[in-house]
Scaffold this motif. Structure first.
Motif, PDB file in Angstrom:
ATOM      1  N   PHE A  65      -1.287   8.811  -3.316  1.00  0.00           N
ATOM      2  CA  PHE A  65      -2.394   9.622  -2.803  1.00  0.00           C
ATOM      3  C   PHE A  65      -2.741   9.229  -1.369  1.00  0.00           C
ATOM      4  CE2 PHE A  65      -3.225   9.872  -7.440  1.00  0.00           C
ATOM      5  CZ  PHE A  65      -3.083  11.238  -7.571  1.00  0.00           C
ATOM      6  N   LEU A  66      -2.691   7.941  -1.073  1.00  0.00           N
ATOM      7  CA  LEU A  66      -2.945   7.495   0.287  1.00  0.00           C
ATOM      8  C   LEU A  66      -1.893   8.057   1.245  1.00  0.00           C
ATOM      9  CD1 LEU A  66      -4.400   5.715   2.383  1.00  0.00           C
ATOM     10  CD2 LEU A  66      -2.853   3.853   1.701  1.00  0.00           C
ATOM     11  N   ASN A  67      -0.625   8.003   0.859  1.00  0.00           N
ATOM     12  CA  ASN A  67       0.448   8.503   1.720  1.00  0.00           C
ATOM     13  C   ASN A  67       0.277   9.993   2.009  1.00  0.00           C
ATOM     14  OD1 ASN A  67       1.548   5.929   1.537  1.00  0.00           O
ATOM     15  ND2 ASN A  67       2.861   6.477  -0.187  1.00  0.00           N
TER      16      ASN A  67
ATOM     17  N   ALA B  10       0.825  -1.212   0.000  1.00  0.00           N
ATOM     18  CA  ALA B  10       0.000   0.000   0.000  1.00  0.00           C
ATOM     19  C   ALA B  10       0.859   1.262   0.000  1.00  0.00           C
ATOM     20  CB  ALA B  10      -0.948   0.003   1.196  1.00  0.00           C
ATOM     21  N   GLY B  11       2.133   1.133   0.389  1.00  0.00           N
ATOM     22  CA  GLY B  11       3.033   2.286   0.376  1.00  0.00           C
ATOM     23  C   GLY B  11       3.326   2.816  -1.011  1.00  0.00           C
ATOM     24  N   PHE B  12       3.008   2.038  -2.052  1.00  0.00           N
ATOM     25  CA  PHE B  12       3.173   2.537  -3.421  1.00  0.00           C
ATOM     26  C   PHE B  12       2.095   3.560  -3.790  1.00  0.00           C
ATOM     27  CE2 PHE B  12       5.317  -1.653  -3.937  1.00  0.00           C
ATOM     28  CZ  PHE B  12       6.552  -1.191  -4.374  1.00  0.00           C
TER      29      PHE B  12
ATOM     30  N   ARG C 122      -1.617  14.502   5.619  1.00  0.00           N
ATOM     31  CA  ARG C 122      -2.498  15.662   5.784  1.00  0.00           C
ATOM     32  C   ARG C 122      -3.453  15.478   6.968  1.00  0.00           C
ATOM     33  NH1 ARG C 122      -4.130  15.567   1.053  1.00  0.00           N
ATOM     34  NH2 ARG C 122      -6.228  14.694   1.214  1.00  0.00           N
ATOM     35  N   VAL C 123      -4.021  14.289   7.121  1.00  0.00           N
ATOM     36  CA  VAL C 123      -5.010  14.056   8.171  1.00  0.00           C
ATOM     37  C   VAL C 123      -4.357  14.029   9.551  1.00  0.00           C
ATOM     38  CG1 VAL C 123      -6.620  12.354   9.112  1.00  0.00           C
ATOM     39  CG2 VAL C 123      -6.658  12.884   6.673  1.00  0.00           C
ATOM     40  N   PHE C 124      -3.255  13.314   9.678  1.00  0.00           N
ATOM     41  CA  PHE C 124      -2.625  13.155  10.993  1.00  0.00           C
ATOM     42  C   PHE C 124      -1.562  14.215  11.277  1.00  0.00           C
ATOM     43  CE2 PHE C 124      -4.149   8.853   9.900  1.00  0.00           C
ATOM     44  CZ  PHE C 124      -4.996   8.674  10.982  1.00  0.00           C
ATOM     45  N   ARG C 125      -1.269  15.052  10.252  1.00  0.00           N
ATOM     46  CA  ARG C 125      -0.327  16.165  10.401  1.00  0.00           C
ATOM     47  C   ARG C 125       0.994  15.676  10.997  1.00  0.00           C
ATOM     48  NH1 ARG C 125      -2.948  20.448   8.819  1.00  0.00           N
ATOM     49  NH2 ARG C 125      -1.193  21.803   9.329  1.00  0.00           N
ATOM     50  N   LYS C 126       1.488  14.597  10.437  1.00  0.00           N
ATOM     51  CA  LYS C 126       2.761  14.014  10.821  1.00  0.00           C
ATOM     52  C   LYS C 126       3.559  13.698   9.557  1.00  0.00           C
ATOM     53  CE  LYS C 126       2.293  13.550  15.365  1.00  0.00           C
ATOM     54  NZ  LYS C 126       3.256  14.102  16.354  1.00  0.00           N
ATOM     55  N   PRO C 127       4.891  13.771   9.636  1.00  0.00           N
ATOM     56  CA  PRO C 127       5.680  13.304   8.486  1.00  0.00           C
ATOM     57  C   PRO C 127       5.413  11.831   8.214  1.00  0.00           C
ATOM     58  CG  PRO C 127       7.059  14.510  10.051  1.00  0.00           C
ATOM     59  CD  PRO C 127       5.741  14.286  10.729  1.00  0.00           C
ATOM     60  N   VAL C 128       5.264  11.491   6.951  1.00  0.00           N
ATOM     61  CA  VAL C 128       5.036  10.102   6.552  1.00  0.00           C
ATOM     62  C   VAL C 128       6.251   9.644   5.750  1.00  0.00           C
ATOM     63  CG1 VAL C 128       3.661   8.578   5.086  1.00  0.00           C
ATOM     64  CG2 VAL C 128       2.528  10.228   6.585  1.00  0.00           C
ATOM     65  N   TYR C 129       6.892   8.575   6.220  1.00  0.00           N
ATOM     66  CA  TYR C 129       8.063   8.052   5.527  1.00  0.00           C
ATOM     67  C   TYR C 129       7.725   6.691   4.936  1.00  0.00           C
ATOM     68  CZ  TYR C 129      12.699   6.354   4.416  1.00  0.00           C
ATOM     69  OH  TYR C 129      13.792   5.871   3.733  1.00  0.00           O
ATOM     70  N   VAL C 130       7.968   6.557   3.643  1.00  0.00           N
ATOM     71  CA  VAL C 130       7.766   5.294   2.944  1.00  0.00           C
ATOM     72  C   VAL C 130       9.128   4.823   2.463  1.00  0.00           C
ATOM     73  CG1 VAL C 130       6.556   4.129   1.066  1.00  0.00           C
ATOM     74  CG2 VAL C 130       5.501   6.102   2.196  1.00  0.00           C
ATOM     75  N   VAL C 131       9.470   3.589   2.751  1.00  0.00           N
ATOM     76  CA  VAL C 131      10.767   3.081   2.309  1.00  0.00           C
ATOM     77  C   VAL C 131      10.835   3.117   0.790  1.00  0.00           C
ATOM     78  CG1 VAL C 131      11.094   1.654   4.355  1.00  0.00           C
ATOM     79  CG2 VAL C 131       9.922   0.702   2.365  1.00  0.00           C
ATOM     80  N   PRO C 132      12.055   3.211   0.201  1.00  0.00           N
ATOM     81  CA  PRO C 132      12.148   3.355  -1.264  1.00  0.00           C
ATOM     82  C   PRO C 132      11.439   2.254  -2.039  1.00  0.00           C
ATOM     83  CG  PRO C 132      14.276   3.809  -0.235  1.00  0.00           C
ATOM     84  CD  PRO C 132      13.374   3.305   0.851  1.00  0.00           C
ATOM     85  N   SER C 133      11.430   1.045  -1.530  1.00  0.00           N
ATOM     86  CA  SER C 133      10.719  -0.055  -2.177  1.00  0.00           C
ATOM     87  C   SER C 133       9.839  -0.722  -1.127  1.00  0.00           C
ATOM     88  CB  SER C 133      11.705  -1.067  -2.765  1.00  0.00           C
ATOM     89  OG  SER C 133      11.015  -2.110  -3.430  1.00  0.00           O
ATOM     90  N   PRO C 134       8.595  -0.249  -0.957  1.00  0.00           N
ATOM     91  CA  PRO C 134       7.780  -0.700   0.175  1.00  0.00           C
ATOM     92  C   PRO C 134       7.151  -2.078   0.010  1.00  0.00           C
ATOM     93  CG  PRO C 134       6.555   0.875  -1.139  1.00  0.00           C
ATOM     94  CD  PRO C 134       7.927   0.813  -1.730  1.00  0.00           C
TER      95      PRO C 134
END
Length: 371
Positions: free
Chosen positions: A120-122, A115-117, A127-139
């Motif tokens: 729009f979800l990321n 799902a990390g790909f 935006r909703v949780f107002r936190k930085p979101v980190y996705v690994v380069p190949s999730p």
């Protein structure tokens, strides 16, 4: 992981099953890319069906997915894509809201799994949780082995952030690059010089060092150009995929419509571009583009190029660039990379300049050049 759901209600599996339904369209080359870039508005009836399937145990959901797949055809494909996207977002927000107290006390959210790909979800989670979101380069699942290795020995100290982004071996052999640089009278790829080329509307191809493991080259196997309609046309002749916008976090809000700081070092989020820039970029149908944020600690040379565009060494109307990948057959080794200056594009050659492992190649190709 934080986003891990119970096995019998796995949103990633249900989402994958919905996407498989697209195969009934039998897309021609380029058509699937058109579908990807044309997300429209969700259909309420479809949205209800998909959400019901996603909340079912997987054993019962498969039959429902097969039934839904038979209703998809080119006339409603866009509505299906938009409905499936919205269903995934609703499902994940419903799953995470009970954890809101936990999320409010942490520094950020890290996402692993397929799902990390979903860019729009990321972006929605950020935006909703107002936190930085980190996705690994190949999730995807394949990177689990890397996580296991890092549990044993995580890269530390100077260069650790860069090492975590660029996990694949170098594409070019160092000795061959040095010999080619001598034959072509290549110079050092100074960031300010490369920025000056970009500011003039020229295209700069880059193949440098260890490569990114994942769907985005993150600037290491990439063509860069200004956000401009003429550059967009040239990009279409090189690689028709959607462009990625590359910017320093402090400058991204001048490019995207976002009320909060954008941070996306692995090009894993998408935001709406400001309207005045959309003509110059191949975007999704909703005017959004994928963004890669660059910081000195994870990509120092590219950071210096962007700084040169923004600080006055070179003046650009927007302190950001767009990029497309040189992956697949275009730059698979030194010879094919150099030929990018020989192949005709819509205006001149495919690229005007090449940066290969820190060397700047700027002369147009001639038949006598050693390839």
């Amino acid at each position: 992981t934080l986003l891990e759901a119970p096995r019998e209600q796995n949103p990633v599996e249900a989402w994958a099953g919905c996407v498989v339904a697209l195969r009934v369209l039998h897309p021609r080359p380029g058509q699937l890319q058109m579908l990807k870039s044309s997300l429209g508005l969700p259909d309420r009836a479809m949205l209800k069906i998909i959400l019901r399937i996603m909340r079912m145990p997987w054993s019962g959901g498969k039959a429902e997915i097969d039934k839904l797949a038979r209703t998809i055809h080119p006339d409603n494909a866009f509505k299906f894509l938009a409905s499936a996207q919205r269903a995934l977002e609703i499902y994940m927000l419903d799953f995470l809201r009970p954890l809101l107290g936990t999320i409010s006390s942490v520094d950020g959210i890290a996402i692993g799994g397929g799902a990390g790909f979903n860019v729009f979800l990321n972006a929605l989670l950020a935006r909703v949780f107002r936190k930085p979101v980190y996705v690994v380069p190949s999730p995807g699942d394949a990177s689990v082995s890397l996580g296991a290795a890092w549990l044993t020995e995580l890269p530390k100290g100077k260069g650790a952030s860069e090492a975590l982004l660029f996990l694949s071996p170098p594409l070019l052999e160092a000795g061959k690059v040095v010999r080619a640089a001598q034959a072509w009278n290549a110079s050092h790829a100074a960031a300010a010089v490369v920025a000056s080329f970009l500011a003039k509307g020229e295209l700069v191809g880059v193949v440098w060092g260890r490569q990114a493991m994942g769907p985005h080259p993150l600037g290491r196997r990439t063509v860069f150009g200004l956000i401009d309609a003429s550059v967009r046309r040239q990009f279409d002749s090189i690689n028709p995929e959607l462009s990625t916008i590359v910017c320093i976090p402090e400058d991204c809000q001048r490019v995207f419509r976002s009320s909060q700081r954008i941070w996306s070092p692995t090009a894993a989020q998408a935001f709406p571009l400001v309207r005045s820039l959309r003509e110059g970029v191949q975007t999704y149908g909703n005017g959004a583009a994928v963004v890669q944020t660059v910081e000195q600690e994870n990509n120092p040379w590219l950071y210096d190029v962007l700084q040169s565009l923004r600080t006055g060494l070179v003046r650009s109307f927007v302190p950001a660039v767009q990029s497309v990948s040189l992956a697949r057959p275009m730059a698979r080794d030194l010879r094919s990379a150099l030929r990018l200056m020989c192949i005709p594009g819509t205006t001149g050659h495919y690229v005007d300049h090449l940066v290969l492992d820190g060397f700047l190649f700027s002369r147009p190709c001639a038949r006598s050049e050693p390839l």
